[in-house]
Design a protein around this motif. Structure first.
Motif, PDB file in Angstrom:
ATOM      1  N   TYR A 182       0.788  -1.231   0.000  1.00  0.00           N
ATOM      2  CA  TYR A 182       0.000   0.000   0.000  1.00  0.00           C
ATOM      3  C   TYR A 182       0.829   1.295   0.000  1.00  0.00           C
ATOM      4  CZ  TYR A 182      -3.917  -3.053   1.266  1.00  0.00           C
ATOM      5  OH  TYR A 182      -4.870  -4.031   1.270  1.00  0.00           O
ATOM      6  N   VAL A 183       1.868   1.341   0.832  1.00  0.00           N
ATOM      7  CA  VAL A 183       2.593   2.599   1.025  1.00  0.00           C
ATOM      8  C   VAL A 183       3.476   2.928  -0.174  1.00  0.00           C
ATOM      9  CG1 VAL A 183       4.140   3.912   2.516  1.00  0.00           C
ATOM     10  CG2 VAL A 183       2.580   2.224   3.523  1.00  0.00           C
ATOM     11  N   GLU A 184       4.348   2.015  -0.540  1.00  0.00           N
ATOM     12  CA  GLU A 184       5.282   2.254  -1.652  1.00  0.00           C
ATOM     13  C   GLU A 184       4.558   2.632  -2.948  1.00  0.00           C
ATOM     14  OE1 GLU A 184       9.123   2.432  -3.482  1.00  0.00           O
ATOM     15  OE2 GLU A 184       8.560   2.289  -1.372  1.00  0.00           O
ATOM     16  N   PRO A 185       3.490   1.904  -3.350  1.00  0.00           N
ATOM     17  CA  PRO A 185       2.791   2.280  -4.589  1.00  0.00           C
ATOM     18  C   PRO A 185       2.167   3.676  -4.528  1.00  0.00           C
ATOM     19  CG  PRO A 185       2.215   0.038  -3.945  1.00  0.00           C
ATOM     20  CD  PRO A 185       2.957   0.643  -2.790  1.00  0.00           C
ATOM     21  N   SER A 186       1.830   4.140  -3.329  1.00  0.00           N
ATOM     22  CA  SER A 186       1.145   5.431  -3.220  1.00  0.00           C
ATOM     23  C   SER A 186       2.065   6.612  -3.524  1.00  0.00           C
ATOM     24  CB  SER A 186       0.534   5.596  -1.817  1.00  0.00           C
ATOM     25  OG  SER A 186       1.520   5.919  -0.852  1.00  0.00           O
ATOM     26  N   LYS A 187       3.367   6.388  -3.546  1.00  0.00           N
ATOM     27  CA  LYS A 187       4.282   7.515  -3.792  1.00  0.00           C
ATOM     28  C   LYS A 187       4.132   8.068  -5.207  1.00  0.00           C
ATOM     29  CE  LYS A 187       8.611   5.179  -5.159  1.00  0.00           C
ATOM     30  NZ  LYS A 187       9.988   4.900  -4.713  1.00  0.00           N
ATOM     31  N   TYR A 188       3.564   7.276  -6.112  1.00  0.00           N
ATOM     32  CA  TYR A 188       3.395   7.734  -7.483  1.00  0.00           C
ATOM     33  C   TYR A 188       2.236   8.722  -7.621  1.00  0.00           C
ATOM     34  CZ  TYR A 188       6.750   4.058  -8.232  1.00  0.00           C
ATOM     35  OH  TYR A 188       7.883   3.274  -8.158  1.00  0.00           O
ATOM     36  N   TYR A 189       1.477   8.908  -6.557  1.00  0.00           N
ATOM     37  CA  TYR A 189       0.451   9.946  -6.538  1.00  0.00           C
ATOM     38  C   TYR A 189       1.025  11.288  -6.075  1.00  0.00           C
ATOM     39  CZ  TYR A 189      -3.035   6.184  -6.852  1.00  0.00           C
ATOM     40  OH  TYR A 189      -3.790   5.113  -7.250  1.00  0.00           O
ATOM     41  N   SER A 190       2.260  11.289  -5.588  1.00  0.00           N
ATOM     42  CA  SER A 190       2.834  12.497  -5.004  1.00  0.00           C
ATOM     43  C   SER A 190       3.275  13.484  -6.084  1.00  0.00           C
ATOM     44  CB  SER A 190       4.028  12.136  -4.112  1.00  0.00           C
ATOM     45  OG  SER A 190       5.077  11.581  -4.888  1.00  0.00           O
ATOM     46  N   ASP A 191       3.369  14.745  -5.675  1.00  0.00           N
ATOM     47  CA  ASP A 191       3.901  15.779  -6.560  1.00  0.00           C
ATOM     48  C   ASP A 191       5.416  15.858  -6.448  1.00  0.00           C
ATOM     49  OD1 ASP A 191       1.253  16.802  -7.328  1.00  0.00           O
ATOM     50  OD2 ASP A 191       1.133  17.500  -5.255  1.00  0.00           O
ATOM     51  N   ILE A 192       5.930  15.561  -5.253  1.00  0.00           N
ATOM     52  CA  ILE A 192       7.364  15.642  -4.992  1.00  0.00           C
ATOM     53  C   ILE A 192       7.793  14.409  -4.209  1.00  0.00           C
ATOM     54  CG2 ILE A 192       9.210  16.960  -3.864  1.00  0.00           C
ATOM     55  CD1 ILE A 192       7.400  19.424  -4.018  1.00  0.00           C
ATOM     56  N   ILE A 193       8.890  13.783  -4.607  1.00  0.00           N
ATOM     57  CA  ILE A 193       9.479  12.681  -3.847  1.00  0.00           C
ATOM     58  C   ILE A 193      10.813  13.173  -3.285  1.00  0.00           C
ATOM     59  CG2 ILE A 193      10.418  10.337  -3.921  1.00  0.00           C
ATOM     60  CD1 ILE A 193       8.467   9.737  -6.200  1.00  0.00           C
ATOM     61  N   ILE A 194      10.934  13.120  -1.952  1.00  0.00           N
ATOM     62  CA  ILE A 194      12.133  13.639  -1.288  1.00  0.00           C
ATOM     63  C   ILE A 194      12.957  12.489  -0.706  1.00  0.00           C
ATOM     64  CG2 ILE A 194      13.022  15.084   0.573  1.00  0.00           C
ATOM     65  CD1 ILE A 194      10.582  16.764   0.395  1.00  0.00           C
ATOM     66  N   PRO A 195      14.180  12.296  -1.174  1.00  0.00           N
ATOM     67  CA  PRO A 195      15.067  11.313  -0.529  1.00  0.00           C
ATOM     68  C   PRO A 195      15.562  11.856   0.811  1.00  0.00           C
ATOM     69  CG  PRO A 195      15.810  11.898  -2.760  1.00  0.00           C
ATOM     70  CD  PRO A 195      14.798  12.912  -2.338  1.00  0.00           C
ATOM     71  N   HIS A 196      15.735  10.969   1.780  1.00  0.00           N
ATOM     72  CA  HIS A 196      16.359  11.282   3.072  1.00  0.00           C
ATOM     73  C   HIS A 196      15.500  12.144   4.001  1.00  0.00           C
ATOM     74  CE1 HIS A 196      19.631   9.734   0.784  1.00  0.00           C
ATOM     75  NE2 HIS A 196      19.793  10.838   0.091  1.00  0.00           N
ATOM     76  N   GLY A 197      14.224  12.274   3.705  1.00  0.00           N
ATOM     77  CA  GLY A 197      13.309  12.936   4.638  1.00  0.00           C
ATOM     78  C   GLY A 197      13.675  14.356   4.983  1.00  0.00           C
ATOM     79  N   GLY A 198      13.472  14.720   6.261  1.00  0.00           N
ATOM     80  CA  GLY A 198      13.712  16.080   6.705  1.00  0.00           C
ATOM     81  C   GLY A 198      15.169  16.476   6.682  1.00  0.00           C
ATOM     82  N   LEU A 199      16.078  15.537   6.409  1.00  0.00           N
ATOM     83  CA  LEU A 199      17.510  15.829   6.364  1.00  0.00           C
ATOM     84  C   LEU A 199      17.930  16.414   5.025  1.00  0.00           C
ATOM     85  CD1 LEU A 199      18.829  12.586   8.100  1.00  0.00           C
ATOM     86  CD2 LEU A 199      18.279  14.791   9.148  1.00  0.00           C
ATOM     87  N   ASN A 200      17.006  16.436   4.059  1.00  0.00           N
ATOM     88  CA  ASN A 200      17.310  16.949   2.726  1.00  0.00           C
ATOM     89  C   ASN A 200      17.050  18.466   2.709  1.00  0.00           C
ATOM     90  OD1 ASN A 200      17.336  17.612  -0.043  1.00  0.00           O
ATOM     91  ND2 ASN A 200      16.747  15.530  -0.598  1.00  0.00           N
ATOM     92  N   GLU A 201      18.060  19.238   3.057  1.00  0.00           N
ATOM     93  CA  GLU A 201      17.884  20.682   3.234  1.00  0.00           C
ATOM     94  C   GLU A 201      17.520  21.402   1.935  1.00  0.00           C
ATOM     95  OE1 GLU A 201      21.164  22.454   5.215  1.00  0.00           O
ATOM     96  OE2 GLU A 201      21.034  21.149   6.976  1.00  0.00           O
ATOM     97  N   ILE A 202      18.064  20.939   0.821  1.00  0.00           N
ATOM     98  CA  ILE A 202      17.761  21.588  -0.456  1.00  0.00           C
ATOM     99  C   ILE A 202      16.281  21.432  -0.783  1.00  0.00           C
ATOM    100  CG2 ILE A 202      18.170  21.519  -2.941  1.00  0.00           C
ATOM    101  CD1 ILE A 202      21.044  20.692  -2.346  1.00  0.00           C
ATOM    102  N   ALA A 203      15.771  20.214  -0.628  1.00  0.00           N
ATOM    103  CA  ALA A 203      14.349  19.965  -0.897  1.00  0.00           C
ATOM    104  C   ALA A 203      13.473  20.756   0.070  1.00  0.00           C
ATOM    105  CB  ALA A 203      14.047  18.474  -0.784  1.00  0.00           C
TER     106      ALA A 203
END
Length: 217
Positions: A182-203
């Motif tokens: 359920y979770v992994e397939p749902s990422k294709y509905y997102s507008d933005i995919i961010i690697p490394h979560g809140g640690l990704n300062e540029i994103a």
């Protein structure tokens, strides 16, 4: 801009609410990102967690060990949708309060006031079409499975009084398979995919800029 989505705030301005969804696997960094956004906009932002809307243990009619907390049917998503719609209209709501230690909804409720920015976070929020349609911005936090597992073990033992064996058993029996289904397939509905979560300062900076642009407009 429709009338029902306009709220008058303390500063006397009227603006359309900006609803942000943050999804991703367990312990991926969703909460970290939500807090970064909240800290950036202070009183203009509120956070709602899908976890607040877990059904009480009595809803499942099975022993706690057999409850699948990672299945879409474990959440009262209809209530979350109803309360989000009220917040967008400028109405305060009384959200549920859930205990992770007892798997129960407590008798108390917490008042949530409307704000310019509403942040919703949860592992499955992009799974439900009725919920997806409400978001103005959908963000998926994509973090390596090994890192997520280590974070989950640490969090559940320290914060939820769980044993290592119980965390391991739950991860293998429900968390991992439900993530894959359920979770992994749902990422294709997102507008933005961010690697490394809140640690990704540029994103993070790019997202904050987008929200600021919206508020200015």
């Amino acid at each position: 801009m429709t009338k029902k989505n306009i709220i008058k705030f303390k500063r006397g301005k009227k603006m359309k609410t900006f609803l942000i969804g943050i999804a991703g696997g367990t312990a991926s960094g969703k909460t970290t990102l939500a807090r970064i956004l909240k800290d950036s906009f202070q009183e203009d932002a509120i956070i709602l967690k899908h976890d607040y809307y877990y059904y009480d243990r009595s809803h499942f009619k099975v022993e706690d060990e057999k409850i699948n907390f990672d299945h879409p049917d474990s959440f009262e998503t209809e209530l979350l949708v109803k309360q989000l719609k009220k917040l967008k209209k400028g109405e305060a709501v009384q959200r549920p309060v859930y205990s992770y230690k007892t798997n129960e909804r407590l008798a108390e409720k917490k008042r949530v006031n409307p704000a310019a920015i509403i942040i919703v976070e949860g592992i499955l929020i992009f799974h439900y079409e009725i919920l997806r349609k409400l978001f103005d911005l959908k963000i998926y936090v994509d973090t390596d499975a090994d890192i997520r597992l280590l974070r989950r073990i640490s969090r559940d033992i320290k914060e939820r009084d769980r044993s290592f064996e119980s965390v391991k058993r739950q991860y293998l029996s429900t968390v991992k398979p439900m993530h894959e289904k359920y979770v992994e397939p749902s990422k294709y509905y997102s507008d933005i995919i961010i690697p490394h979560g809140g640690l990704n300062e540029i994103a993070n900076d790019l997202i904050i800029k987008k929200i600021k642009d919206h508020l200015r407009n």
